[in-house]
Design a protein around this motif. Sequence first.
Motif, short mmCIF file in Angstrom:
data_model
loop_
_atom_site.label_atom_id
_atom_site.label_comp_id
_atom_site.label_asym_id
_atom_site.label_seq_id
_atom_site.Cartn_x
_atom_site.Cartn_y
_atom_site.Cartn_z
N ALA A 1 27.33 4.47 34.14
CA ALA A 1 28.52 3.94 34.81
C ALA A 1 28.50 4.20 36.31
O ALA A 1 29.01 3.39 37.09
CB ALA A 1 29.78 4.56 34.19
N ALA A 2 27.91 5.33 36.72
CA ALA A 2 27.87 5.69 38.14
C ALA A 2 26.69 5.07 38.88
O ALA A 2 26.60 5.21 40.10
CB ALA A 2 27.82 7.21 38.28
N GLY A 3 25.79 4.42 38.16
CA GLY A 3 24.62 3.84 38.80
C GLY A 3 23.53 4.84 39.10
O GLY A 3 22.68 4.61 39.97
N MET A 4 23.53 5.97 38.37
CA MET A 4 22.50 6.99 38.53
C MET A 4 21.43 6.84 37.45
O MET A 4 21.59 6.06 36.51
CB MET A 4 23.13 8.39 38.46
N GLU A 5 20.36 7.60 37.58
CA GLU A 5 19.28 7.55 36.60
C GLU A 5 19.57 8.56 35.49
O GLU A 5 19.62 9.77 35.73
CB GLU A 5 17.94 7.88 37.26
N PRO A 6 19.80 8.09 34.24
CA PRO A 6 20.16 9.00 33.15
C PRO A 6 18.93 9.70 32.57
O PRO A 6 18.03 9.06 32.04
CB PRO A 6 20.79 8.08 32.10
N VAL A 7 18.92 11.03 32.66
CA VAL A 7 17.83 11.85 32.13
C VAL A 7 18.40 12.74 31.04
O VAL A 7 19.23 13.62 31.31
CB VAL A 7 17.18 12.71 33.23
N GLY A 8 17.97 12.53 29.80
CA GLY A 8 18.45 13.35 28.69
C GLY A 8 17.55 14.54 28.45
O GLY A 8 16.34 14.48 28.67
N VAL A 9 18.15 15.65 28.00
CA VAL A 9 17.38 16.85 27.66
C VAL A 9 17.61 17.17 26.19
O VAL A 9 18.73 17.06 25.68
CB VAL A 9 17.77 18.04 28.55
N THR A 10 16.54 17.59 25.52
CA THR A 10 16.62 17.81 24.07
C THR A 10 16.90 19.25 23.68
O THR A 10 17.02 19.55 22.50
CB THR A 10 15.31 17.37 23.39
N TRP A 11 17.00 20.16 24.66
CA TRP A 11 17.23 21.57 24.31
C TRP A 11 18.72 21.89 24.18
O TRP A 11 19.09 23.03 23.93
CB TRP A 11 16.59 22.49 25.35
N GLY A 12 19.58 20.89 24.34
CA GLY A 12 21.02 21.14 24.32
C GLY A 12 21.67 20.87 22.98
O GLY A 12 21.15 21.24 21.93
N PHE A 13 22.83 20.18 23.02
CA PHE A 13 23.69 20.09 21.85
C PHE A 13 23.65 18.74 21.13
O PHE A 13 24.35 18.55 20.15
CB PHE A 13 25.14 20.38 22.26
N ARG A 14 22.84 17.77 21.60
CA ARG A 14 22.76 16.48 20.95
C ARG A 14 21.30 16.18 20.61
O ARG A 14 20.38 16.82 21.12
CB ARG A 14 23.32 15.36 21.83
N THR A 15 21.10 15.16 19.79
CA THR A 15 19.75 14.80 19.37
C THR A 15 19.14 13.78 20.32
O THR A 15 19.83 13.12 21.10
CB THR A 15 19.78 14.19 17.96
N ARG A 16 17.83 13.63 20.22
CA ARG A 16 17.12 12.63 21.00
C ARG A 16 17.67 11.23 20.72
O ARG A 16 17.81 10.41 21.63
CB ARG A 16 15.62 12.69 20.66
N GLU A 17 17.99 10.96 19.46
CA GLU A 17 18.49 9.64 19.09
C GLU A 17 19.83 9.34 19.76
O GLU A 17 20.06 8.22 20.23
CB GLU A 17 18.63 9.54 17.56
N VAL A 18 20.70 10.33 19.81
CA VAL A 18 22.00 10.15 20.47
C VAL A 18 21.80 9.85 21.95
O VAL A 18 22.45 8.95 22.51
CB VAL A 18 22.88 11.41 20.29
N LEU A 19 20.91 10.57 22.60
CA LEU A 19 20.64 10.36 24.02
C LEU A 19 20.07 8.96 24.25
O LEU A 19 20.48 8.25 25.18
CB LEU A 19 19.66 11.41 24.53
N HIS A 20 19.13 8.57 23.42
CA HIS A 20 18.52 7.25 23.53
C HIS A 20 19.57 6.16 23.41
O HIS A 20 19.65 5.23 24.23
CB HIS A 20 17.46 7.10 22.44
N ASP A 21 20.41 6.26 22.38
CA ASP A 21 21.41 5.22 22.13
C ASP A 21 22.46 5.16 23.23
O ASP A 21 23.09 4.11 23.43
CB ASP A 21 22.08 5.46 20.78
#
Length: 249
Positions: free
Chosen positions: A205-225
């Motif tokens: 929404a802010a026009g930034m580059e979204p970088v997900g990390v897998t060591w936190g509280f959500r899964t890779r699939e959630v970040l991808h979606d």
Amino acid sequence: MRRFFGARIGTCACLDAEGRPEYRSRMAFHAVLFDLDGTLLDTLADIAVSMNHALQSLGFPAHEVDSYRRRVGWGARVLAEKSLPEDHHDPDTVARCVQLFAEYYSLHPNDHTRPFEGIVQMLAALRTASVPCAVLSNKPHDLTVSVVAQSLEGHPFVAVYGDRSGVPPKPHPGTARDAARQLGHAEDEVLFVGDSDIDMQTAVAAGMEPVGVTWGFRTREVLHDAGARVIIDQPAQLLNLLEKTNGHQ
């Protein structure tokens, strides 16, 4: 081994949102906006203990610590709603639960909270490279500032933002855009690094580059979606990502 502006780090195997091993972008990124809980700090136990205190004070059962992975990220009110029994979501009960949670958490914000492995070294490398960084959390603002000061002492951030009265929380992009101005770069020159769908939605929404990390509280699939353009498994990989997109290879 590779070097990031003089910081020796391991080889990165960054994955983009489609799971490809190579990340390619025409943009150069010059600043980083971090989420806090689940990204820089492992705060889950302290959040869980504090909410369980609130629930039990109201006569409701507590939850397992790990179950809070699915509840955190939206702020204290939503955390309370997701933790209370479904038939006790009336405004008064939710407000009282939030109050009890905030009171207890303000006294015990760092009992178990620690930086994730590799975070301190990553922040030190970013500081050495003069990469400006900021923090944006849905945790109450004063508590966010306090936790950052105590748990990440010695790592100067250009700005630290928490949830403030009258200001829409993430995923609204307003504060993220304010952070970009404080960082001194256009939104599309900023990496937004987070562990949740809320963070990825905010970045988009802010026009930034979204970088997900897998060591936190959500899964890779959630970040991808949720729109992650790249997903990393170790903090050092963020350094490699900046190195790659800025041509330092």
